[in-house]
Design an enzyme around this catalytic site. Structure first.
Site, PDB file in Angstrom:
ATOM      1  N   CYS A   1       0.678  -1.182   0.036  1.00  0.00           N
ATOM      2  CA  CYS A   1      -0.039   0.069  -0.015  1.00  0.00           C
ATOM      3  C   CYS A   1       1.097   1.541   0.075  1.00  0.00           C
ATOM      4  O   CYS A   1       0.211   2.371  -0.009  1.00  0.00           O
ATOM      5  CB  CYS A   1      -0.982  -0.032   1.271  1.00  0.00           C
ATOM      6  SG  CYS A   1      -2.065  -1.473   1.276  1.00  0.00           S
TER       7      CYS A   1
ATOM      8  N   LYS B   1      -9.955   6.336   4.668  1.00  0.00           N
ATOM      9  CA  LYS B   1     -10.950   5.922   5.216  1.00  0.00           C
ATOM     10  C   LYS B   1     -12.167   6.478   4.515  1.00  0.00           C
ATOM     11  O   LYS B   1     -13.218   5.754   3.997  1.00  0.00           O
ATOM     12  CB  LYS B   1     -11.090   6.334   6.892  1.00  0.00           C
ATOM     13  CG  LYS B   1     -12.649   6.103   7.337  1.00  0.00           C
ATOM     14  CD  LYS B   1     -12.723   4.714   7.669  1.00  0.00           C
ATOM     15  CE  LYS B   1     -14.261   4.382   7.497  1.00  0.00           C
ATOM     16  NZ  LYS B   1     -15.080   4.146   6.177  1.00  0.00           N
TER      17      LYS B   1
ATOM     18  N   HIS C   1      -9.409   3.790  -0.875  1.00  0.00           N
ATOM     19  CA  HIS C   1      -7.942   3.154  -0.878  1.00  0.00           C
ATOM     20  C   HIS C   1      -7.700   2.377  -1.978  1.00  0.00           C
ATOM     21  O   HIS C   1      -7.600   0.933  -1.725  1.00  0.00           O
ATOM     22  CB  HIS C   1      -7.796   2.812   0.676  1.00  0.00           C
ATOM     23  CG  HIS C   1      -6.343   2.112   0.852  1.00  0.00           C
ATOM     24  ND1 HIS C   1      -5.295   2.668   0.427  1.00  0.00           N
ATOM     25  CD2 HIS C   1      -6.063   1.073   1.832  1.00  0.00           C
ATOM     26  CE1 HIS C   1      -4.267   2.123   0.618  1.00  0.00           C
ATOM     27  NE2 HIS C   1      -4.563   1.192   1.588  1.00  0.00           N
TER      28      HIS C   1
HETATM   29  N1  COA Z   1     -16.644   1.839   5.577  1.00  0.00           N
HETATM   30  C1  COA Z   1     -17.850   2.147   5.665  1.00  0.00           C
HETATM   31  N2  COA Z   1     -19.033   1.742   4.805  1.00  0.00           N
HETATM   32  C2  COA Z   1     -18.436   0.434   4.007  1.00  0.00           C
HETATM   33  C3  COA Z   1     -16.983   0.211   3.924  1.00  0.00           C
HETATM   34  C4  COA Z   1     -16.194   1.065   4.466  1.00  0.00           C
HETATM   35  N3  COA Z   1     -14.574   0.735   4.549  1.00  0.00           N
HETATM   36  N4  COA Z   1     -16.997  -0.727   2.897  1.00  0.00           N
HETATM   37  C5  COA Z   1     -18.075  -0.803   2.363  1.00  0.00           C
HETATM   38  N5  COA Z   1     -19.195  -0.197   3.209  1.00  0.00           N
HETATM   39  C6  COA Z   1     -20.671  -0.077   2.826  1.00  0.00           C
HETATM   40  C7  COA Z   1     -20.961  -0.089   1.602  1.00  0.00           C
HETATM   41  O1  COA Z   1     -21.182   1.227   1.020  1.00  0.00           O
HETATM   42  C8  COA Z   1     -22.505  -0.744   1.723  1.00  0.00           C
HETATM   43  O2  COA Z   1     -23.233   0.264   2.034  1.00  0.00           O
HETATM   44  P1  COA Z   1     -24.901   0.126   1.924  1.00  0.00           P
HETATM   45  O3  COA Z   1     -25.403  -1.341   2.282  1.00  0.00           O
HETATM   46  O4  COA Z   1     -25.777   1.223   2.591  1.00  0.00           O
HETATM   47  O5  COA Z   1     -24.925   0.294   0.416  1.00  0.00           O
HETATM   48  C9  COA Z   1     -22.201  -1.890   2.759  1.00  0.00           C
HETATM   49  O6  COA Z   1     -21.148  -1.433   3.532  1.00  0.00           O
HETATM   50  C10 COA Z   1     -21.896  -3.128   2.249  1.00  0.00           C
HETATM   51  O7  COA Z   1     -20.763  -2.997   1.402  1.00  0.00           O
HETATM   52  P2  COA Z   1     -19.903  -4.185   0.842  1.00  0.00           P
HETATM   53  O8  COA Z   1     -19.063  -3.842  -0.529  1.00  0.00           O
HETATM   54  O9  COA Z   1     -20.917  -5.610   0.537  1.00  0.00           O
HETATM   55  O10 COA Z   1     -18.892  -4.565   2.003  1.00  0.00           O
HETATM   56  P3  COA Z   1     -17.912  -5.730   2.039  1.00  0.00           P
HETATM   57  O11 COA Z   1     -18.495  -6.553   3.191  1.00  0.00           O
HETATM   58  O12 COA Z   1     -17.600  -6.081   0.741  1.00  0.00           O
HETATM   59  O13 COA Z   1     -16.322  -4.984   2.539  1.00  0.00           O
HETATM   60  C11 COA Z   1     -14.907  -4.331   4.197  1.00  0.00           C
HETATM   61  C12 COA Z   1     -16.316  -4.307   3.685  1.00  0.00           C
HETATM   62  C13 COA Z   1     -14.874  -3.612   5.533  1.00  0.00           C
HETATM   63  C14 COA Z   1     -14.553  -6.126   4.481  1.00  0.00           C
HETATM   64  C15 COA Z   1     -14.065  -4.111   3.016  1.00  0.00           C
HETATM   65  O14 COA Z   1     -14.229  -2.664   2.857  1.00  0.00           O
HETATM   66  C16 COA Z   1     -12.353  -4.246   3.328  1.00  0.00           C
HETATM   67  O15 COA Z   1     -12.055  -5.390   3.078  1.00  0.00           O
HETATM   68  N6  COA Z   1     -12.015  -3.261   3.738  1.00  0.00           N
HETATM   69  C17 COA Z   1     -10.449  -3.255   4.135  1.00  0.00           C
HETATM   70  C18 COA Z   1      -9.630  -2.972   2.952  1.00  0.00           C
HETATM   71  C19 COA Z   1      -8.226  -3.423   2.994  1.00  0.00           C
HETATM   72  O16 COA Z   1      -8.006  -4.403   3.967  1.00  0.00           O
HETATM   73  N7  COA Z   1      -7.288  -2.637   2.616  1.00  0.00           N
HETATM   74  C20 COA Z   1      -5.781  -2.627   2.755  1.00  0.00           C
HETATM   75  C21 COA Z   1      -5.388  -2.037   4.061  1.00  0.00           C
HETATM   76  S1  COA Z   1      -3.916  -2.438   4.576  1.00  0.00           S
END
Ligand code: COA
Length: 421
Positions: free
Chosen positions: A93, A363, A367
């Site tokens: 990243c 956030k 990202h």
């Molecule tokens: N923050 C806030 N809301 C989020 C979000 C986040 N990070 N990610 C998704 N949402 C919301 C979506 O907008 C959606 O909202 P809605 O139901 O009102 O339309 C809902 O949550 C579901 O979205 P979805 O895409 O199905 O979520 P998901 O379960 O597939 O993914 C995480 C959620 C947290 C697992 C994913 O964002 C993730 O893995 N994040 C970390 C990424 C990472 O590790 N990056 C590298 C860092 S070192």
């Protein structure tokens, strides 16, 4: 300590970025072109692409996300820059921030005068489990991954260690998220254009419209404390503690300091840069901070001849809310164990003593991993030149810092930029 002065100064004369988000109808090339066009139009005195000597692209894993490796020469050709030297830089990243540093070192060495830096990632073509698996290749796959870790899990372990060591309540993390969503709501490039209060209200409205019981959340803290509003991902990291999965591109033009005024009367100068590395989590003495970040920051401050109190704004790597709290300590803005209190007291807000992530951060802005470091530079470019619109900092900021972390802290790069006039 080593003298980190470079033999030739480096300046930023243009920057641009695509919107960050999930774009099913766009390719990574579309996003890159969007960013490149905006960068070109940001150069005050115009710009001839024939002057570009080389291209450094921060990209974590287009091979896994898009089945397209060797992306740098392909993009260079796409925008008409062949046959310039084109290099893909991969440090998880931190790829974007390291691409900036590598481009700057190439200019400082005297080899090149004008270098295009890009950051790009198209993550959302895969489903979430494939994305999580792809991201996990940035961890130690021999020791960490067999133990069951994913990235939310790494930062959850760090958050737990931090809470135990410093007595921080989980609520401290909510304040990071609330602030960054507030900033992101003022950024038209951000993936999430809503504050947490607005998200909370729209969830209530949706429940009402569907004839379901309407949650009784009175404020954002109640919403974030309720697993129905903010489900757990890896305790204590819940949904609103995580950066999202994103697509996006960002670009900047770096040139030798002595020719910067040919492009603009208000360049930003890269006055400090540092990079450090570390082992995986089992190799660390502490999980409550990121030692590579502290080491990279020390190098950057020494090169710039500055202290943490000289920094007017910082874009830090808040891939998870705990990461922002550790960053503001690693960078020396607050003492060890003071980061969580600072977050709760609003000290990192736009009107606080150390504004952090005015763009919305990873956030809320999003990202797209390899693009994030160059996205940070875009925010500093806007803030230091006074064109950040509704989120513009008051008080004529002159010095901005970007802190970009790879993996769970195996790589960190810190770059410091100054506007002089
Ligand atoms: N923050 C806030 N809301 C989020 C979000 C986040 N990070 N990610 C998704 N949402 C919301 C979506 O907008 C959606 O909202 P809605 O139901 O009102 O339309 C809902 O949550 C579901 O979205 P979805 O895409 O199905 O979520 P998901 O379960 O597939 O993914 C995480 C959620 C947290 C697992 C994913 O964002 C993730 O893995 N994040 C970390 C990424 C990472 O590790 N990056 C590298 C860092 S070192």
């Amino acid at each position: 300590m080593k003298n980190h002065k470079w033999s030739r100064g480096v300046a930023v004369v243009g920057a641009g970025m695509s919107r960050f988000g999930a774009f099913a109808d766009k390719t990574s090339r579309d996003l890159f072109v969007e960013a490149y066009q905006e960068m070109k139009s940001s150069i005050d005195k115009g710009f001839d692409p024939d002057r570009i000597d080389a291209f450094y692209l921060g990209n974590f894993s287009s091979d896994q996300f898009e089945k397209q490796a060797h992306l740098a020469p392909i993009l260079a050709s796409w925008i008409g820059l062949s046959p310039i030297a084109s290099v893909r830089v991969e440090n998880a990243c931190a790829s974007g921030g390291i691409a900036i540093r590598q481009a700057a070192l190439a200019i400082a060495s005297g080899e090149y005068d004008v270098v295009l830096v890009g950051g790009l990632e198209k993550m959302t073509d895969l489903d979430i489990s494939a994305v999580t698996e792809a991201l996990a290749t940035a961890a130690d796959t021999q020791f960490e991954i067999p133990a069951g870790f994913t990235f939310p899990g790494f930062y959850a372990a760090m958050a737990t260690a931090y809470m135990a060591e410093h007595g921080a309540p989980r609520e401290a993390f909510y304040h990071v998220s609330i602030k960054n969503h507030e900033n992101g709501a003022l950024n038209d490039k951000a993936q999430f254009g809503q504050t947490i209060k607005q998200i909370m209200e729209s969830k209530k409205k949706r429940a009402e419209e569907k004839g379901r019981p309407v949650p009784e959340w009175q404020n954002e803290i109640e919403f974030l404390s309720d697993p129905k509003g903010n489900p757990n991902i890896a305790w204590p990291m819940a949904l609103f503690d995580c950066s999202p999965v994103s697509d996006g591109g960002a670009v900047a033009l770096l040139v030798a300091e002595d020719i910067a005024k040919e492009f603009t009367d208000t360049p930003l100068y890269l006055i400090g840069s540092g990079q450090a590395s570390d082992g995986a989590l089992p190799d660390r003495e502490t999980l409550a901070s990121i030692p590579a970040a502290e080491a990279a920051a020390k190098q950057a401050y020494a090169m710039a001849g500055l202290t943490p109190d000289d920094i007017d704004l910082a874009e830090v790597h808040d891939c998870f809310t705990i990461a922002e709290i550790m960053a503001i300590e690693d960078l020396g803005f607050f003492p060890r164990g003071g980061g969580w209190k600072a977050a709760m007291e609003g000290k990192t807000a736009r009107d606080g003593e150390h504004p952090v992530n005015t763009s919305g951060g990873l956030k809320a802005k999003g990202h797209p991993v390899g693009a994030s470091g160059v996205g940070q530079l875009n925010e500093i470019w806007k803030q230091l030149r006074g064109v950040a619109g509704a989120r513009q900092l008051q008080g004529n900021p002159r010095i901005g810092l970007a802190h970009n972390v790879g993996g769970s802290g195996q790589t960190c790069v810190v770059n410091i930029f100054e506007r002089r006039d």
